[in-house]
Motif scaffolding. Structure first.
Motif, PDB file in Angstrom:
ATOM      1  N   ILE A 118       0.831  -1.209   0.000  1.00 23.70           N
ATOM      2  CA  ILE A 118       0.000   0.000   0.000  1.00 23.70           C
ATOM      3  C   ILE A 118       0.863   1.255   0.000  1.00 23.70           C
ATOM      4  O   ILE A 118       0.602   2.221  -0.726  1.00 23.70           O
ATOM      5  CB  ILE A 118      -0.951  -0.013   1.218  1.00 23.70           C
ATOM      6  CG1 ILE A 118      -2.019  -1.090   1.036  1.00 23.70           C
ATOM      7  CG2 ILE A 118      -1.621   1.356   1.399  1.00 23.70           C
ATOM      8  CD1 ILE A 118      -2.879  -1.314   2.265  1.00 23.70           C
ATOM      9  N   LEU A 119       1.913   1.251   0.802  1.00 21.29           N
ATOM     10  CA  LEU A 119       2.777   2.420   0.896  1.00 21.29           C
ATOM     11  C   LEU A 119       3.575   2.641  -0.388  1.00 21.29           C
ATOM     12  O   LEU A 119       3.900   3.775  -0.739  1.00 21.29           O
ATOM     13  CB  LEU A 119       3.719   2.277   2.084  1.00 21.29           C
ATOM     14  CG  LEU A 119       3.054   2.360   3.467  1.00 21.29           C
ATOM     15  CD1 LEU A 119       4.045   1.982   4.553  1.00 21.29           C
ATOM     16  CD2 LEU A 119       2.511   3.765   3.716  1.00 21.29           C
ATOM     17  N   ILE A 120       3.887   1.554  -1.101  1.00 18.65           N
ATOM     18  CA  ILE A 120       4.670   1.688  -2.332  1.00 18.65           C
ATOM     19  C   ILE A 120       3.787   2.083  -3.505  1.00 18.65           C
ATOM     20  O   ILE A 120       4.091   3.031  -4.247  1.00 18.65           O
ATOM     21  CB  ILE A 120       5.423   0.377  -2.632  1.00 18.65           C
ATOM     22  CG1 ILE A 120       6.511   0.138  -1.575  1.00 18.65           C
ATOM     23  CG2 ILE A 120       6.052   0.419  -4.027  1.00 18.65           C
ATOM     24  CD1 ILE A 120       7.236  -1.172  -1.732  1.00 18.65           C
ATOM     25  N   PHE A 121       2.665   1.370  -3.704  1.00 17.78           N
ATOM     26  CA  PHE A 121       1.831   1.597  -4.889  1.00 17.78           C
ATOM     27  C   PHE A 121       0.749   2.658  -4.672  1.00 17.78           C
ATOM     28  O   PHE A 121       0.150   3.138  -5.638  1.00 17.78           O
ATOM     29  CB  PHE A 121       1.200   0.274  -5.342  1.00 17.78           C
ATOM     30  CG  PHE A 121       2.215  -0.720  -5.847  1.00 17.78           C
ATOM     31  CD1 PHE A 121       2.791  -0.567  -7.091  1.00 17.78           C
ATOM     32  CD2 PHE A 121       2.597  -1.797  -5.066  1.00 17.78           C
ATOM     33  CE1 PHE A 121       3.734  -1.476  -7.557  1.00 17.78           C
ATOM     34  CE2 PHE A 121       3.538  -2.718  -5.519  1.00 17.78           C
ATOM     35  CZ  PHE A 121       4.101  -2.557  -6.769  1.00 17.78           C
ATOM     36  N   LYS A 122       0.460   2.998  -3.438  1.00 18.09           N
ATOM     37  CA  LYS A 122      -0.435   4.108  -3.083  1.00 18.09           C
ATOM     38  C   LYS A 122      -1.802   4.046  -3.781  1.00 18.09           C
ATOM     39  O   LYS A 122      -2.166   4.942  -4.539  1.00 18.09           O
ATOM     40  CB  LYS A 122       0.237   5.442  -3.429  1.00 18.09           C
ATOM     41  CG  LYS A 122       1.532   5.682  -2.686  1.00 18.09           C
ATOM     42  CD  LYS A 122       2.135   7.014  -3.074  1.00 18.09           C
ATOM     43  CE  LYS A 122       3.448   7.242  -2.363  1.00 18.09           C
ATOM     44  NZ  LYS A 122       4.078   8.528  -2.761  1.00 18.09           N
ATOM     45  N   PRO A 123      -2.587   2.981  -3.561  1.00 27.59           N
ATOM     46  CA  PRO A 123      -3.956   2.986  -4.101  1.00 27.59           C
ATOM     47  C   PRO A 123      -4.833   4.021  -3.412  1.00 27.59           C
ATOM     48  O   PRO A 123      -5.877   4.392  -3.942  1.00 27.59           O
ATOM     49  CB  PRO A 123      -4.449   1.559  -3.806  1.00 27.59           C
ATOM     50  CG  PRO A 123      -3.632   1.123  -2.619  1.00 27.59           C
ATOM     51  CD  PRO A 123      -2.287   1.762  -2.795  1.00 27.59           C
ATOM     52  N   PHE A 124      -4.422   4.481  -2.248  1.00 31.14           N
ATOM     53  CA  PHE A 124      -5.103   5.563  -1.537  1.00 31.14           C
ATOM     54  C   PHE A 124      -4.098   6.220  -0.613  1.00 31.14           C
ATOM     55  O   PHE A 124      -3.014   5.698  -0.378  1.00 31.14           O
ATOM     56  CB  PHE A 124      -6.308   5.032  -0.748  1.00 31.14           C
ATOM     57  CG  PHE A 124      -5.960   3.938   0.223  1.00 31.14           C
ATOM     58  CD1 PHE A 124      -5.503   4.226   1.504  1.00 31.14           C
ATOM     59  CD2 PHE A 124      -6.089   2.601  -0.131  1.00 31.14           C
ATOM     60  CE1 PHE A 124      -5.172   3.217   2.398  1.00 31.14           C
ATOM     61  CE2 PHE A 124      -5.763   1.586   0.758  1.00 31.14           C
ATOM     62  CZ  PHE A 124      -5.301   1.897   2.023  1.00 31.14           C
ATOM     63  N   LYS A 125      -4.466   7.381  -0.099  1.00 29.37           N
ATOM     64  CA  LYS A 125      -3.595   8.107   0.817  1.00 29.37           C
ATOM     65  C   LYS A 125      -4.442   8.646   1.969  1.00 29.37           C
ATOM     66  O   LYS A 125      -5.684   8.578   1.941  1.00 29.37           O
ATOM     67  CB  LYS A 125      -2.873   9.248   0.111  1.00 29.37           C
ATOM     68  CG  LYS A 125      -3.772  10.315  -0.486  1.00 29.37           C
ATOM     69  CD  LYS A 125      -2.960  11.374  -1.200  1.00 29.37           C
ATOM     70  CE  LYS A 125      -3.853  12.497  -1.722  1.00 29.37           C
ATOM     71  NZ  LYS A 125      -4.858  12.048  -2.680  1.00 29.37           N
ATOM     72  N   VAL A 126      -3.774   9.182   2.964  1.00 30.82           N
ATOM     73  CA  VAL A 126      -4.477   9.750   4.114  1.00 30.82           C
ATOM     74  C   VAL A 126      -5.378  10.900   3.628  1.00 30.82           C
ATOM     75  O   VAL A 126      -4.943  11.762   2.878  1.00 30.82           O
ATOM     76  CB  VAL A 126      -3.471  10.265   5.165  1.00 30.82           C
ATOM     77  CG1 VAL A 126      -4.204  11.006   6.285  1.00 30.82           C
ATOM     78  CG2 VAL A 126      -2.670   9.111   5.742  1.00 30.82           C
ATOM     79  N   GLY A 127      -6.642  10.874   4.064  1.00 33.05           N
ATOM     80  CA  GLY A 127      -7.604  11.883   3.649  1.00 33.05           C
ATOM     81  C   GLY A 127      -8.549  11.434   2.559  1.00 33.05           C
ATOM     82  O   GLY A 127      -9.574  12.090   2.314  1.00 33.05           O
ATOM     83  N   ASP A 128      -8.255  10.313   1.879  1.00 29.97           N
ATOM     84  CA  ASP A 128      -9.132   9.804   0.827  1.00 29.97           C
ATOM     85  C   ASP A 128     -10.340   9.106   1.437  1.00 29.97           C
ATOM     86  O   ASP A 128     -10.251   8.488   2.499  1.00 29.97           O
ATOM     87  CB  ASP A 128      -8.382   8.818  -0.071  1.00 29.97           C
ATOM     88  CG  ASP A 128      -7.412   9.514  -1.006  1.00 29.97           C
ATOM     89  OD1 ASP A 128      -7.399  10.752  -1.027  1.00 29.97           O
ATOM     90  OD2 ASP A 128      -6.654   8.810  -1.711  1.00 29.97           O
TER      91      ASP A 128
END
Length: 276
Positions: A118-128
């Protein structure tokens, strides 16, 4: 126990032990202190570098944590070897312990791997705002093993990263604009063009609704008791829910003013009287 008392009561044995191992112990302690200080400097340097490169905060925390742990393990192994401990046996024991712990914590390791993905490919981020594993909410925090969501009614949902990284996920915050869909039913005796005109007037008066792409109104279904009109408008993501609720209330009020009916399911019941 008697041997221990005799050992402590013999100054010569104590002095011989200090002379033989004291230097190694002192050197190991100094190495440990200096090593921890150097590791602290390296971690601070990495943190400044990540900030300058604008690395994602969640990924920063993960990389700094893993790097710190790895460096400290290497330092401890070096210090132990300085004390004369046979590292081959120590590493073998450490490997066996690691295997046993890994088998016992296989689920946690899966969540750990999911967190890395998740941290590498970032399908979402904080606030989404996302929907995953049957739950919906705003991402509050991405941890190594879990992701924490906040729901609109202030509930906290904790999702394991293993399932989150491999399952289906809907991210509503990726695009800056969203389409808002409505369905309004009118009676078969009402004029379709008049209903469209009323709805379009409401749309034109709402400044939150975007002019491009153009709003769409059309007949989507001829139901049992109503003609259903579908309305599709575009808005900025932040205005989605405000438009969704306001539009339905405004359309109902305007339909009432214009004499346009909104049908509801009805059922005719016929009673037959039989003669006795």
């Amino acid at each position: 126990m008697e041997n221990v008392k005799n050992w402590f009561s013999n100054p010569e044995l104590i002095m011989a032990f200090v002379i033989k191992y004291g230097g190694q112990l002192l050197l190991a302690i100094i190495t440990l202190i200096i090593g921890l200080w150097i590791i602290g400097l390296l971690i601070k340097g990495m943190k400044k570098l990540f900030s300058a490169r604008e690395v994602d905060p969640g990924l920063q925390s993960f990389l700094l944590s893993v790097s710190g742990i790895a460096l400290k393990i290497m330092l401890v192994i070096s210090v132990i070897s300085m004390l004369g401990v046979q590292m081959t046996s120590f590493i073998a024991v450490l490997g066996a312990a690691g295997l046993a712990i890994g088998m016992a914590l296989s689920g946690s390791l899966q969540n750990f791997a999911g967190g890395v993905m998740i941290l590498i490919f970032k399908p979402f981020k904080v606030g989404d705002y996302i929907t995953a594993q049957g739950e919906s909410g705003t991402v509050k925090e991405i941890q190594i093993f879990h992701t924490i969501l906040n729901t609109p009614d202030k509930k906290t949902i904790i999702l394991p990263n293993g399932a989150l990284s491999t399952g289906s996920l809907t991210n509503y915050s990726t695009e800056p604009q969203r389409r808002v869909d409505f369905t309004f039913g009118i009676g078969y005796g009402d004029e379709i063009d008049k209903a469209k005109e009323v709805i379009m007037g409401i749309i034109n008066r709402d400044e939150r609704i975007l002019k491009e792409p153009e709003p769409f109104i059309g007949v989507i279904n001829l139901g049992n008791s109503s003609v259903d009109l579908v309305v599709r408008v575009w808005a900025n993501a932040a205005d989605y829910w405000g438009i969704f609720f306001d539009m339905q209330e405004t359309v109902k009020k305007e339909f009432d003013k214009q004499g346009i009916s909104i049908p509801f399911p009805q059922q005719d019941v016929h009673l037959y009287q039989t003669r006795q």
